[in-house]
Write an enzyme that holds these catalytic residues in place. Structure first.
Site, PDB file in Angstrom:
ATOM      1  N   SER A  11       0.859  -1.036  -0.173  1.00  0.00           N
ATOM      2  CA  SER A  11      -0.042  -0.191   0.116  1.00  0.00           C
ATOM      3  C   SER A  11       0.915   1.268   0.009  1.00  0.00           C
ATOM      4  CB  SER A  11      -1.075   0.036   1.359  1.00  0.00           C
ATOM      5  OG  SER A  11      -0.274   0.056   2.433  1.00  0.00           O
ATOM      6  N   LYS A  12       0.120   2.403  -0.002  1.00  0.00           N
ATOM      7  CA  LYS A  12       0.992   3.724  -0.138  1.00  0.00           C
ATOM      8  C   LYS A  12       2.132   3.690   0.867  1.00  0.00           C
ATOM      9  CE  LYS A  12      -2.908   3.244  -0.692  1.00  0.00           C
ATOM     10  NZ  LYS A  12      -4.003   2.537   0.101  1.00  0.00           N
ATOM     11  N   ARG A  13       1.987   3.343   2.340  1.00  0.00           N
ATOM     12  CA  ARG A  13       2.898   3.388   3.024  1.00  0.00           C
ATOM     13  C   ARG A  13       4.137   2.701   2.794  1.00  0.00           C
ATOM     14  NH1 ARG A  13       2.622  -0.665   6.808  1.00  0.00           N
ATOM     15  NH2 ARG A  13       0.985  -1.938   6.348  1.00  0.00           N
TER      16      ARG A  13
END
Length: 472
Positions: A240-242
């Site tokens: 994911s984005k993180r």
RNA sequence: GUCCCCAUCGUCUAGCGGUCUAGGACGUCGCCCUUUCAAGGCGGCAACACGGGUUCGAUUCCCGUUGGGGACGCCA
């Protein structure tokens, strides 16, 4: 019968790296089997779908060379067909109207959870007459799914997976605003597009049981399914984005080559013995679904970078020179495209450069000294070195020696400078260090002899002489 | 909470009952090569999660435990 695969992303952001691998596997499988690979944009969520995201999908796939057969299908445009199918289901009693409010549904889920069951709709309107419907409530249409027995999935990757039908509830096919849901649309579209093999992410596995129920209610032939494990971040959780770069364009912007990404993504969860370098042609020849592993794998940037430097070294020089343009500052990329002289420097210099770069961005950075005009930018360490009297002595003498030298090629220059160093009794390393600083403004670079050849006699002398006279 | 899936070096993986004192790649460490940095060559460290079975024999088959992941929307 010829096989048909498809990639069906929803245009709600960038082209996800995980989705990209799904696309790659579908594409490889289709190519390997001599079948077709279709593209369908699942844009039924009008709120979140954007044209920008559609463009990202198109350009991402094209960049990777994952070409699709025919025109891309936009799912939303097929909504009338989807409604038609729902009507059919309604007529033959396989679907029904449900008038429950969001609050009621939430209560049902809580109740089921409290009872230790899966949160689900309890079938309140399943056998109730619509005449009892509360006034002014727009109903949804639900599938009348089997309440007992099991639904079996013979998955190409996961093997046989069975679910009790009590685990599944009556899913919504048509929303209260009359738009079809994903669950229904996929089934109708895959059927109409004659998709024979649905290869998609693991996260769809439980959806598949519901979709199988729809196929069964419709009496349609069920395609083969293959659910591939998700790609995880370094910490083991779903990408994911993180985790940083999740969209393919991010990798493109980093200067990763498309063939690198394909090769890397393929090796994530699939192997062909000990082979690591697998060009696309080989991938098409070797790919098979049986070889797909069942456990999720973690994304490893180091390995990607290592693979990329391999493909960089292998790439054609001309193409490489063209592709670093976008990683260069504007003024330098203009020089590269407008001046044959500057380009010519790189035609020679790129050889040493590409051996040292992990990305196109690094390659571009490394190439800058070829495109810059003197005085070159230098850090304090280099300035200090060049301001020493010994350095300037070396530079002056070297300039003199080179001035009368005319075999301007790497090998001859190497011999000349080596002899020159011996003559001074100071060792090649010391001369090279100073020459490198003057020629490139850096203490790290490719072979200075290659650089001299690439720069040409005039520019080499110009840079050496200039530094020999410099006063800091 | 319910259901499902997974489990070999730090990471990606080979292995599909004996060939395993477990192979390759990335990373890491050391050496060589060398004008710097890379590349390249050579070598080192490093794994079958645990417990039960099945079997003459389990990394490989079965069951549990533990650990990890995923799914449970009028999102897709």
């Amino acid at each position: 019968m010829s096989i048909v695969t498809r990639f069906a992303p929803s245009p709600t952001g960038f082209l996800h790296i995980g989705g990209t691998r799904t696309a790659l596997f579908n594409w490889l499988f289709a190519k390997n089997m001599g079948g077709k690979f279709l593209l369908r944009i699942e844009d039924t969520d009008r709120e979140r779908s954007t044209q920008e995201a559609v463009n990202a999908i198109f350009s991402g796939l094209r960049w990777l060379g994952l070409d699709w057969d025919g025109e891309a299908v936009f799912q939303f445009s097929r909504a009338p067909k989807h409604r038609e199918v729902v009507n059919e289901l309604l007529e033959n009693g396989n679907a029904y109207y449900c008038y429950c409010s969001q609050e009621e549904l939430a209560a049902m889920r809580d109740q089921a959870k409290a009872a230790g069951l899966a949160p689900r709709y309890n079938g309140y309107w399943r056998d109730r007459d619509s005449k009892q419907a509360p006034a002014g409530v727009k109903p949804v249409v639900r599938l009348k799914a089997p309440t007992e027995g099991k639904t079996v999935l013979e998955d190409l990757v996961q093997g046989t997976v069975v679910t009790c039908n009590t685990q599944l509830d009556d899913m919504i096919l048509l929303r209260s605003d009359g738009t079809p849901t994903y669950m229904l649309s996929v089934v109708v579209d895959d059927h109409d597009m004659n998709v024979t093999h649905v290869i998609r992410g693991d996260d769809h596995l439980t959806n598949t049981f519901r979709q199988i129920q729809i196929y069964q209610a419709l009496g349609w032939q069920i395609p083969k399914f293959g659910h591939i494990p998700l790609i995880h971040g370094p910490d083991g959780a779903k990408m994911s984005k993180r985790h940083g770069a999740v969209g393919v364009e991010a990798y493109k912007a980093l200067g990763i080559l498309p063939q690198t990404l394909c090769n890397y993504l393929l090796r994530l969860g699939w192997a062909h013995g000990d082979d690591e370098i697998i060009p696309t042609e080989k991938a098409v020849e070797w790919f098979n679904i049986e070889g797909i592993g069942r456990s999720p794998s973690r994304f490893d940037m180091n390995k990607l970078l290592n693979l990329n430097s391999h493909y960089l070294r292998q790439a054609e020089n001309d193409k490489l020179i063209d592709s670093i343009a976008e990683f260069l500052p504007n003024n330098l990329s203009a020089k590269l495209s407008d001046s044959a002289d500057y380009r010519q420097r790189l035609v020679i210099g790129i050889n040493g450069l590409k051996q040292r770069a992990k990305t196109l961005a690094e390659l571009a950075t490394g190439a800058q000294f070829y495109l810059l005009d003197a005085p070159l930018p230098m850090n304090d360490k280099i300035k200090l070195l060049l301001s020493e009297r010994e350095s300037r002595e070396i530079l002056k003498k070297l300039t003199e020696a080179l001035k009368v030298f005319n075999e301007w090629n790497e090998a001859s220059l190497h011999i000349l400078v080596k002899d020159f160093s011996n003559g001074l009794g100071i060792g090649l390393g010391n001369v090279a260090k100073v020459a490198r600083a003057a020629l490139t403004g850096s203490e790290i670079s490719p072979s200075i002899f290659e650089i001299m050849q690439a720069l040409g006699k005039q520019e080499t002398l110009n840079r050496l002489k200039r530094c020999g006279q410099l006063v800091f």
